[in-house]
Design a protein around this motif. Structure first.
Motif, PDB file in Angstrom:
ATOM      1  N   HIS A   1       0.838  -1.202   0.000  1.00  0.00           N
ATOM      2  CA  HIS A   1       0.000   0.000   0.000  1.00  0.00           C
ATOM      3  C   HIS A   1       0.874   1.253   0.000  1.00  0.00           C
ATOM      4  O   HIS A   1       0.656   2.173  -0.788  1.00  0.00           O
ATOM      5  CB  HIS A   1      -0.922   0.014   1.222  1.00  0.00           C
ATOM      6  CG  HIS A   1      -2.211  -0.713   1.003  1.00  0.00           C
ATOM      7  ND1 HIS A   1      -3.041  -0.470  -0.057  1.00  0.00           N
ATOM      8  CD2 HIS A   1      -2.819  -1.688   1.723  1.00  0.00           C
ATOM      9  CE1 HIS A   1      -4.106  -1.259   0.003  1.00  0.00           C
ATOM     10  NE2 HIS A   1      -3.988  -2.016   1.072  1.00  0.00           N
ATOM     11  N   THR A   2       1.856   1.289   0.886  1.00  0.00           N
ATOM     12  CA  THR A   2       2.668   2.508   0.966  1.00  0.00           C
ATOM     13  C   THR A   2       3.522   2.659  -0.291  1.00  0.00           C
ATOM     14  O   THR A   2       3.719   3.772  -0.768  1.00  0.00           O
ATOM     15  CB  THR A   2       3.592   2.484   2.210  1.00  0.00           C
ATOM     16  OG1 THR A   2       4.448   1.346   2.135  1.00  0.00           O
ATOM     17  CG2 THR A   2       2.794   2.422   3.491  1.00  0.00           C
ATOM     18  N   ALA A   3       3.995   1.550  -0.843  1.00  0.00           N
ATOM     19  CA  ALA A   3       4.800   1.640  -2.069  1.00  0.00           C
ATOM     20  C   ALA A   3       3.941   2.133  -3.225  1.00  0.00           C
ATOM     21  O   ALA A   3       4.367   2.986  -4.015  1.00  0.00           O
ATOM     22  CB  ALA A   3       5.427   0.282  -2.394  1.00  0.00           C
ATOM     23  N   THR A   4       2.726   1.612  -3.322  1.00  0.00           N
ATOM     24  CA  THR A   4       1.838   2.045  -4.400  1.00  0.00           C
ATOM     25  C   THR A   4       1.499   3.524  -4.229  1.00  0.00           C
ATOM     26  O   THR A   4       1.544   4.300  -5.188  1.00  0.00           O
ATOM     27  CB  THR A   4       0.551   1.194  -4.408  1.00  0.00           C
ATOM     28  OG1 THR A   4       0.919  -0.171  -4.637  1.00  0.00           O
ATOM     29  CG2 THR A   4      -0.405   1.641  -5.497  1.00  0.00           C
ATOM     30  N   ASN A   5       1.200   3.918  -2.999  1.00  0.00           N
ATOM     31  CA  ASN A   5       0.827   5.314  -2.757  1.00  0.00           C
ATOM     32  C   ASN A   5       1.968   6.283  -3.016  1.00  0.00           C
ATOM     33  O   ASN A   5       1.739   7.427  -3.402  1.00  0.00           O
ATOM     34  CB  ASN A   5       0.319   5.484  -1.315  1.00  0.00           C
ATOM     35  CG  ASN A   5      -1.011   4.781  -1.111  1.00  0.00           C
ATOM     36  OD1 ASN A   5      -1.714   4.471  -2.085  1.00  0.00           O
ATOM     37  ND2 ASN A   5      -1.361   4.512   0.131  1.00  0.00           N
ATOM     38  N   THR A   6       3.199   5.840  -2.812  1.00  0.00           N
ATOM     39  CA  THR A   6       4.341   6.722  -3.064  1.00  0.00           C
ATOM     40  C   THR A   6       4.989   6.421  -4.417  1.00  0.00           C
ATOM     41  O   THR A   6       6.046   6.945  -4.723  1.00  0.00           O
ATOM     42  CB  THR A   6       5.417   6.559  -1.963  1.00  0.00           C
ATOM     43  OG1 THR A   6       5.814   5.185  -1.894  1.00  0.00           O
ATOM     44  CG2 THR A   6       4.881   6.983  -0.607  1.00  0.00           C
ATOM     45  N   LYS A   7       4.339   5.562  -5.199  1.00  0.00           N
ATOM     46  CA  LYS A   7       4.829   5.208  -6.542  1.00  0.00           C
ATOM     47  C   LYS A   7       6.252   4.667  -6.522  1.00  0.00           C
ATOM     48  O   LYS A   7       7.062   4.977  -7.396  1.00  0.00           O
ATOM     49  CB  LYS A   7       4.752   6.423  -7.466  1.00  0.00           C
ATOM     50  CG  LYS A   7       3.336   6.945  -7.582  1.00  0.00           C
ATOM     51  CD  LYS A   7       3.233   8.033  -8.609  1.00  0.00           C
ATOM     52  CE  LYS A   7       1.804   8.549  -8.661  1.00  0.00           C
ATOM     53  NZ  LYS A   7       1.675   9.682  -9.564  1.00  0.00           N
ATOM     54  N   THR A   8       6.563   3.885  -5.513  1.00  0.00           N
ATOM     55  CA  THR A   8       7.892   3.313  -5.390  1.00  0.00           C
ATOM     56  C   THR A   8       7.899   1.892  -5.944  1.00  0.00           C
ATOM     57  O   THR A   8       7.097   1.065  -5.499  1.00  0.00           O
ATOM     58  CB  THR A   8       8.293   3.235  -3.894  1.00  0.00           C
ATOM     59  OG1 THR A   8       8.021   4.497  -3.290  1.00  0.00           O
ATOM     60  CG2 THR A   8       9.765   2.896  -3.743  1.00  0.00           C
ATOM     61  N   PRO A   9       8.787   1.584  -6.890  1.00  0.00           N
ATOM     62  CA  PRO A   9       8.843   0.196  -7.366  1.00  0.00           C
ATOM     63  C   PRO A   9       9.478  -0.710  -6.313  1.00  0.00           C
ATOM     64  O   PRO A   9      10.560  -0.407  -5.811  1.00  0.00           O
ATOM     65  CB  PRO A   9       9.756   0.262  -8.602  1.00  0.00           C
ATOM     66  CG  PRO A   9      10.075   1.700  -8.834  1.00  0.00           C
ATOM     67  CD  PRO A   9       9.746   2.452  -7.578  1.00  0.00           C
TER      68      PRO A   9
END
Lengths: 313, 313, 313, 313
Positions: free
Chosen positions: A262-270
């Motif tokens: 969730h946090t990776a998707t929200n911060t657009k982090t691969p």
């Protein structure tokens, strides 16, 4: 207000969420001489703590009315939102200057929301998720990763040291959660990586203990290879030696990896490996490994039985 | 025959493959007083070693005719097959009792084939791939992982200790390769995992040095986080601090992961993270990272530039 | 109330969100003779639609005060939450019986929340995300996937057919979003799969047009191979033939895959390939492909340049 | 020599490899009036074909001595190498001008090696792997993908049309294998993608039949969604409707994906989804799905049982 709280250090501490983790944590506060005012949705959990000397109230709001330092330990983000901002939530009756410490493992963006909501009421919110399981909670050996305003850190530390062996200040609100999520994501990657590497080595004719030794003196070394090896017989005192019972359950790891996603998707982090690790633990939950220790991924990846290959196509 | 070789310990040693790694390795044998008889397909490489005192011959077969201990250091499986079993290969003129040590990193099944072919000629083949780069080769600080008949290990060790700091016996033929491949697969997984975890933590507001500290005292710890951190500025003396120059190139890591895939496929071993790690390094090679250190995966995963998101659909 | 709305079919329709998609959609309502009452946070967007005959108001609340059928077309979940439940949101002034149709692509759980909030005010909320880009929006050739109470579907259909060629009823609230997200996840998987398969076949010596033909008459066939082939020169009239300009941008695909991940994580559904597809488009956004068509993954995976492999380790 | 073979079209055809696929293929040649001279390592397989009128010989070499057109149908690369180049292999006694057609599914680089070896003996080698299972083999409805010198294609076609409904010329030697491998890799990706998409949609409240319809009229469409849907009850006459029995086994798919990985690694082609698909089928083989149809990945990914989530950490 900070000073008043500090001087009156043995004034009551509120505690909300008396599950497997919260209950031993609250007991450790009692042991250190803090009066505890607690509540939980399950009456049995309350009863048990009451027997240890805690005062039990009916709702988070009532706890907030009586205590100016409150610790919460809840299963997931929706519970935290309910306990803080719900109709009988803490913020309905929170007093100015109250210190709110949330030890749940949740989405850091929810921590930030709670901090904002608390600030509007004149209270201070810090996130302080833990690393370590039920055993560490009982022995007051948890590690706390703390996010929030730096000036309040000392006040939080006073309480957290009663329940844990390490308290680490990570930065602004939400960074405690971030640190926990990051650690557990890398832990999951290292564990699955160790499991598949050990499996491959064994298939290639290496002795598992020797392979572990070689990895541990080389660049493949990681916590899962040197301190929690997933191959039965390689190490003692770890879940792999006990049919993967105890330890840190696959379901809980899957939950933390879900937060990482969730946090990776929200911060657009691969996070390609973190993402695949999440999927693997998700499948394991679906295939009967939900309650085994997360090192059981070694077993999950092993060949179950010999299947003869058919000729043709 | 073993005894004869051991007693005559300063009789010539053959060396085939004088590339970036082989050349300094051969020089270290010369430094230890071993006469070296060498060959390579590139005349310049031969010239350089000749100036250091080695005797240069025209083919592996001729080297085999003169030396009863031969070390080979070649780029990949086809080269090894050619040098051992080709028309001018070692096995055309190998003497009975010769000790053949292959330090190339190749498919363990090729090592086994070579061992069988050598055995037919009365010679002994061992695989002894190295860990450590050109620098370690020059300083004789390589680690050798050795597979082969145990009785011959002492004889191999005598030579390998001239070129390396650690020599580890791994088991039957091919297990040296297996150990190397396993280590590098787990290394790649740990590195990519560390890169994406550090990236995620930074995006979530954590200071990279603090995050590294937290991971390194927790269960997320691995060699890539505590000894070779991929984030510029977190550690000194590692490639991430030097624009990812030097170190262990992405192409070489991709090659080793390709070997891991081959062996995993051949033994039907599931290696999901190892497989994805291979693909990521493969894409990096295609996107301009071929010659950077493999820790540059951190840079590869970082946002290149801000792109505005469009409204709609 | 349904009947009243139906009879008064040319009474005003509210429209909120006049971006690249919303603007042509609102124009198509005007073309069909519906008075449109609109608003948007960007004054220029409003000005343009005003020139076409729409009435412009200052906030969603004011639109809700004047219209009993409202369409919203917004970039993401937070915008939808703000437009519906914010301080000047629709629900502040919505009239009983109003039909609210949200064509944004968002998390289905947010659609369900909005539906509940609308129901409390006596209004009806339906989700109706679209498939098709700006071109299809202008030509009224969109496909709408509609979720919500079945009895209200006819009323929604009346408006949606003015803006689209296909309107599909999917089930309860949120299923429109679910259908869209599912389709786009499988689309992304098919596209990346086609790109890597075509790339592999070309490397193995196959002519790309011939390979496409073979796949399309076999079980490898998919929309990306037969209708939108990502290899330049295989098909005409698709973005791969035009340097991957136009079409469906990588950023938008990454956003939809992020939604798929959120819903999969929330429902504990393993989606290994969907998850990896998300990560690949995420990396592409970071590596300069954000504004290219999503079929540019073929280009992303191709070798950029020849890199010589180094000898050694 | 080609002409001589063509004129004598009903002269004997050699057939080596009488397994589940080879046996019905050889029978179809007999049905078309070709005398068949066959061999296999399993005597029972030979006996059965002998009863149908074939002449049985003891080794591939003997078959090569008697027939100038030979078809081979073997399980994997090592078998092909043995049958062609082994001590009793075809090439020991092959006559100049003989046409060798290999219908095994193997590594295209092995096909190329065999072609070179055959050429040295004055024979012609073509690869012609099939798509279609045992049923299609019996009904002569296989698809052959043929690689090899174009001038010999007509001669090959004459025989292949007796055993298959489609014969496709793909290019130089090895491209038949390449086409088959590419198709099956994309097929596997499409199947797993369809399975996880259908599973996600169902979890989100969509009716599976409706979801399949929506996908099949949209850009998510693929062969696995519209012709071989993996969800029980969505389609009739496919393995998902019959407890995943029959069809194309998971083990065979895992084998083909292994070949795809080998060729991708050897050509340095990134195939991220193909690689993950391989791993998933590999794990399925280890978890009891080896002999089920490959569409059983839907079942593999479904939740096995409800597991209660524990509170805490």
């Amino acid at each position: 207000h900070l000073e008043i709280r500090s001087m009156a250090s043995k004034t009551p501490v509120g505690f909300i969420g008396l599950g497997n983790m919260g209950s031993p944590m609250a007991k450790n506060l009692l042991k250190h001489g803090y009066p505890v005012i607690a509540t939980d949705v399950f009456p049995e959990s309350c009863k048990e703590l009451q027997d240890e000397g805690a005062q039990i109230l009916d709702s988070p709001a009532e706890v907030a009315d009586k205590a100016d330092r409150i610790i919460t330990m809840l299963p997931s983000s929706p519970n935290v939102i309910e306990v803080y901002t719900g109709p009988n939530g803490i913020l309905k009756k929170v007093k100015k200057g109250t210190l709110l410490i949330d030890s749940s493992t949740i989405d850091p963006s929810v921590s930030k929301e709670m901090a904002l909501a608390a600030e509007k009421m004149g209270a201070v919110f810090m996130d302080a998720p833990v690393s370590g399981g039920v055993g560490a909670a009982s022995l007051a050996k948890l590690t706390f990763m703390v996010g929030g305003v730096e000036e309040e850190y000392t006040a939080a530390q006073e309480l957290l040291t009663c329940m844990g062996a390490n308290v680490v200040y990570c930065g602004q609100v939400g960074t405690g959660q971030a640190a926990k999520i990051c650690n557990n994501m890398l832990l999951a990657i290292g564990m699955i990586g160790t499991a598949e590497t050990m499996n491959l080595g064994i298939r290639l004719g290496l002795d598992p203990k020797l392979l572990a030794q070689i990895l541990n003196m080389s660049s493949g070394r990681c916590w899962s290879s040197d301190s929690y090896n997933p191959v039965p017989g390689v190490m003692e005192g770890v879940p792999s030696g006990n049919n993967y019972q105890g330890g840190f359950g696959t379901t809980l790891m899957a939950k933390d990896l879900g937060l990482a996603q969730h946090t990776a998707t929200n911060t657009k982090t691969p996070v390609p490996l973190g993402s695949l690790a999440h999927q693997i633990y998700r499948v394991m939950c679906a295939r009967g490994y939900a309650n085994k220790d997360f090192s059981s991924v070694f077993q999950f990846l092993r060949e179950q039985e010999e299947e003869p290959e058919k000729k043709g196509d």
